[in-house]
Design a protein around this motif. Structure first.
Motif, PDB file in Angstrom:
ATOM      1  N   TYR A   1       0.779  -1.230   0.000  1.00 47.62           N
ATOM      2  CA  TYR A   1       0.000   0.000   0.000  1.00 47.62           C
ATOM      3  C   TYR A   1       0.816   1.287   0.000  1.00 47.62           C
ATOM      4  O   TYR A   1       0.250   2.380   0.009  1.00 47.62           O
ATOM      5  CB  TYR A   1      -0.945   0.017   1.198  1.00 47.62           C
ATOM      6  N   THR A   2       2.150   1.189   0.031  1.00 47.31           N
ATOM      7  CA  THR A   2       2.971   2.394  -0.002  1.00 47.31           C
ATOM      8  C   THR A   2       4.074   2.248  -1.047  1.00 47.31           C
ATOM      9  O   THR A   2       4.345   1.150  -1.540  1.00 47.31           O
ATOM     10  CB  THR A   2       3.623   2.680   1.367  1.00 47.31           C
ATOM     11  N   ASP A   3       4.710   3.369  -1.338  1.00 47.79           N
ATOM     12  CA  ASP A   3       5.832   3.373  -2.281  1.00 47.79           C
ATOM     13  C   ASP A   3       7.178   3.356  -1.570  1.00 47.79           C
ATOM     14  O   ASP A   3       8.221   3.518  -2.205  1.00 47.79           O
ATOM     15  CB  ASP A   3       5.753   4.618  -3.179  1.00 47.79           C
ATOM     16  N   ALA A   4       7.178   3.167  -0.252  1.00 47.73           N
ATOM     17  CA  ALA A   4       8.436   3.146   0.497  1.00 47.73           C
ATOM     18  C   ALA A   4       9.330   2.019  -0.011  1.00 47.73           C
ATOM     19  O   ALA A   4       8.847   0.937  -0.364  1.00 47.73           O
ATOM     20  CB  ALA A   4       8.160   2.964   1.989  1.00 47.73           C
ATOM     21  N   SER A   5      10.639   2.270  -0.048  1.00 46.10           N
ATOM     22  CA  SER A   5      11.566   1.226  -0.486  1.00 46.10           C
ATOM     23  C   SER A   5      11.571   0.086   0.516  1.00 46.10           C
ATOM     24  O   SER A   5      11.303   0.280   1.717  1.00 46.10           O
ATOM     25  CB  SER A   5      12.978   1.800  -0.632  1.00 46.10           C
ATOM     26  N   LEU A   6      11.878  -1.121   0.053  1.00 47.63           N
ATOM     27  CA  LEU A   6      11.928  -2.277   0.949  1.00 47.63           C
ATOM     28  C   LEU A   6      12.993  -2.092   2.022  1.00 47.63           C
ATOM     29  O   LEU A   6      12.823  -2.536   3.158  1.00 47.63           O
ATOM     30  CB  LEU A   6      12.185  -3.553   0.144  1.00 47.63           C
ATOM     31  N   GLN A   7      14.079  -1.416   1.671  1.00 43.11           N
ATOM     32  CA  GLN A   7      15.132  -1.166   2.652  1.00 43.11           C
ATOM     33  C   GLN A   7      14.622  -0.257   3.768  1.00 43.11           C
ATOM     34  O   GLN A   7      14.865  -0.515   4.957  1.00 43.11           O
ATOM     35  CB  GLN A   7      16.355  -0.529   1.969  1.00 43.11           C
TER      36      GLN A   7
ATOM     37  N   ASN B   1       6.480 -18.144   3.480  1.00 44.00           N
ATOM     38  CA  ASN B   1       6.843 -18.799   2.209  1.00 44.00           C
ATOM     39  C   ASN B   1       6.678 -17.898   0.985  1.00 44.00           C
ATOM     40  O   ASN B   1       6.295 -18.362  -0.093  1.00 44.00           O
ATOM     41  CB  ASN B   1       6.012 -20.075   2.007  1.00 44.00           C
ATOM     42  N   LYS B   2       6.948 -16.611   1.147  1.00 45.97           N
ATOM     43  CA  LYS B   2       6.919 -15.694   0.008  1.00 45.97           C
ATOM     44  C   LYS B   2       7.882 -14.548   0.278  1.00 45.97           C
ATOM     45  O   LYS B   2       8.104 -14.175   1.434  1.00 45.97           O
ATOM     46  CB  LYS B   2       5.514 -15.166  -0.269  1.00 45.97           C
ATOM     47  N   GLY B   3       8.457 -14.001  -0.785  1.00 44.60           N
ATOM     48  CA  GLY B   3       9.406 -12.918  -0.634  1.00 44.60           C
ATOM     49  C   GLY B   3       8.755 -11.558  -0.766  1.00 44.60           C
ATOM     50  O   GLY B   3       7.636 -11.428  -1.274  1.00 44.60           O
ATOM     51  N   MET B   4       9.459 -10.520  -0.328  1.00 47.28           N
ATOM     52  CA  MET B   4       8.910  -9.172  -0.343  1.00 47.28           C
ATOM     53  C   MET B   4       8.674  -8.659  -1.756  1.00 47.28           C
ATOM     54  O   MET B   4       7.672  -7.995  -2.025  1.00 47.28           O
ATOM     55  CB  MET B   4       9.852  -8.223   0.408  1.00 47.28           C
TER      56      MET B   4
ATOM     57  N   ARG C   1       5.143  -7.294  -3.372  1.00 48.94           N
ATOM     58  CA  ARG C   1       4.966  -5.978  -4.001  1.00 48.94           C
ATOM     59  C   ARG C   1       4.579  -6.119  -5.475  1.00 48.94           C
ATOM     60  O   ARG C   1       3.644  -5.470  -5.942  1.00 48.94           O
ATOM     61  CB  ARG C   1       6.229  -5.145  -3.848  1.00 48.94           C
ATOM     62  N   ASN C   2       5.261  -6.944  -6.237  1.00 52.12           N
ATOM     63  CA  ASN C   2       4.971  -7.089  -7.665  1.00 52.12           C
ATOM     64  C   ASN C   2       3.632  -7.745  -7.913  1.00 52.12           C
ATOM     65  O   ASN C   2       2.943  -7.405  -8.871  1.00 52.12           O
ATOM     66  CB  ASN C   2       6.086  -7.896  -8.344  1.00 52.12           C
ATOM     67  N   GLY C   3       3.244  -8.652  -7.042  1.00 45.99           N
ATOM     68  CA  GLY C   3       1.953  -9.307  -7.210  1.00 45.99           C
ATOM     69  C   GLY C   3       0.809  -8.328  -7.076  1.00 45.99           C
ATOM     70  O   GLY C   3      -0.150  -8.374  -7.838  1.00 45.99           O
ATOM     71  N   GLN C   4       0.911  -7.402  -6.115  1.00 41.11           N
ATOM     72  CA  GLN C   4      -0.131  -6.397  -5.944  1.00 41.11           C
ATOM     73  C   GLN C   4      -0.193  -5.464  -7.141  1.00 41.11           C
ATOM     74  O   GLN C   4      -1.279  -5.107  -7.600  1.00 41.11           O
ATOM     75  CB  GLN C   4       0.118  -5.592  -4.667  1.00 41.11           C
TER      76      GLN C   4
END
Length: 282
Positions: free
Chosen positions: A239-245, A268-271, A275-278
């Motif tokens: 829901y945000t554009d904040a970087s994963l870092q 069992n899923k990566g960040m 993000r890309n799935g949404q």
């Protein structure tokens, strides 16, 4: 026309027929129905709305309103800087950042009103009417008053969400529900979530705390806290554009790789997958 501030924007809009709106660069939007009626659609689920209805929507979800009678909306958009004190702010909002994360991590964003308790809804209406008054007044103090009022608005939303989360759950020790509330609202405060601090605050022997928590929650304390932080991390990625870092550092992870490893371990899923799935669904 918008009432703009660094951390929020307030807008009143009237529609005979719904029109798409731009809602970029915000965490979520609070919607207050001033007049009119119709239906709100979120993820293809319809829910009726009426005068004084109050809804909460994230930035990334597809939604629209089917306007049955001409409707005036009050929109309050929260931005990513809402709880970051600015150079001219006189109030430290940093302690409220956990409330924002709590909402992001625990709201299901289904159609329907965000507050269902009648007394809390009446109180929330009074606060939103105050925001409406300051929006129309637009004097030198209005932004400051709105910003402070929004703190109370979010506190009421959090309280109702927590009530729904604990509804139907039975605990052998009444303190445990209070303990879960305290953990949820202080999830970013490492010191307050330390076993010594929690043991002292809730009068539980420090040597017994881990067993006490596992007996009531059916999971380890460390796992419970980690899952809460990961749930918030997932919502912030979606829901945000904040970087994963930045998300990782703000939630207490060593770096984005550490957060990613924990997400894979527990869910069992990566960040990046989250993000890309949404983005593909939006």
């Amino acid at each position: 026309m918008d009432f703009l501030h660094d951390s929020f924007a307030v807008e009143i809009a009237a529609y005979d027929e719904w029109q798409e709106r731009s809602r970029k660069n915000n965490f979520f939007e609070l919607v207050y129905i001033l007049d009119g009626e119709g239906h709100q659609r979120v993820n293809n689920i319809l829910h009726p709305y009426h005068k004084n209805g109050i809804f909460l929507l994230p930035a990334a979800k597809c939604h629209y309103y089917q306007v049955d009678r001409p409707t005036r909306f009050l929109f309050v958009r929260f931005t990513g800087t809402y709880f970051v004190p600015g150079p001219n702010d006189y109030v430290d909002y940093s302690s409220w950042f956990s409330r924002l994360n709590f909402i992001l991590g625990n709201n299901n964003y289904h159609s329907g009103e965000v507050v269902t308790d009648p007394e809390d809804k009446a109180q929330l209406k009074r606060l939103l009417d105050s925001i409406l008054y300051e929006y129309e007044k637009k004097d030198i103090c209005s932004a400051f008053i709105i910003q402070n009022t929004l703190v109370a608005v979010l506190a009421i939303i959090c309280r109702n969400m927590q009530k729904r989360m604990l509804s139907g759950r039975m605990f052998s020790d009444d303190r445990f529900a209070e303990l879960l509330n305290f953990i949820s609202f202080n999830i970013l405060d490492v010191e307050k979530l330390s076993v010594p601090h929690l043991s002292q605050r809730f009068h539980i022997a420090e040597t017994y705390f881990s067993e006490y928590f596992r007996r009531n929650a059916n999971e380890r304390f460390q796992d419970y806290v980690m899952k809460l932080r990961l749930k918030i991390a997932e919502s912030r990625a979606v829901y945000t554009d904040a970087s994963l870092q930045n998300i990782a550092l703000e939630l207490g992870f060593t770096d984005s790789s550490h957060m990613n490893r924990m997400m894979k371990k527990y869910y069992n899923k990566g960040m990046r997958q989250i993000r890309n799935g949404q983005k593909q669904e939006a």
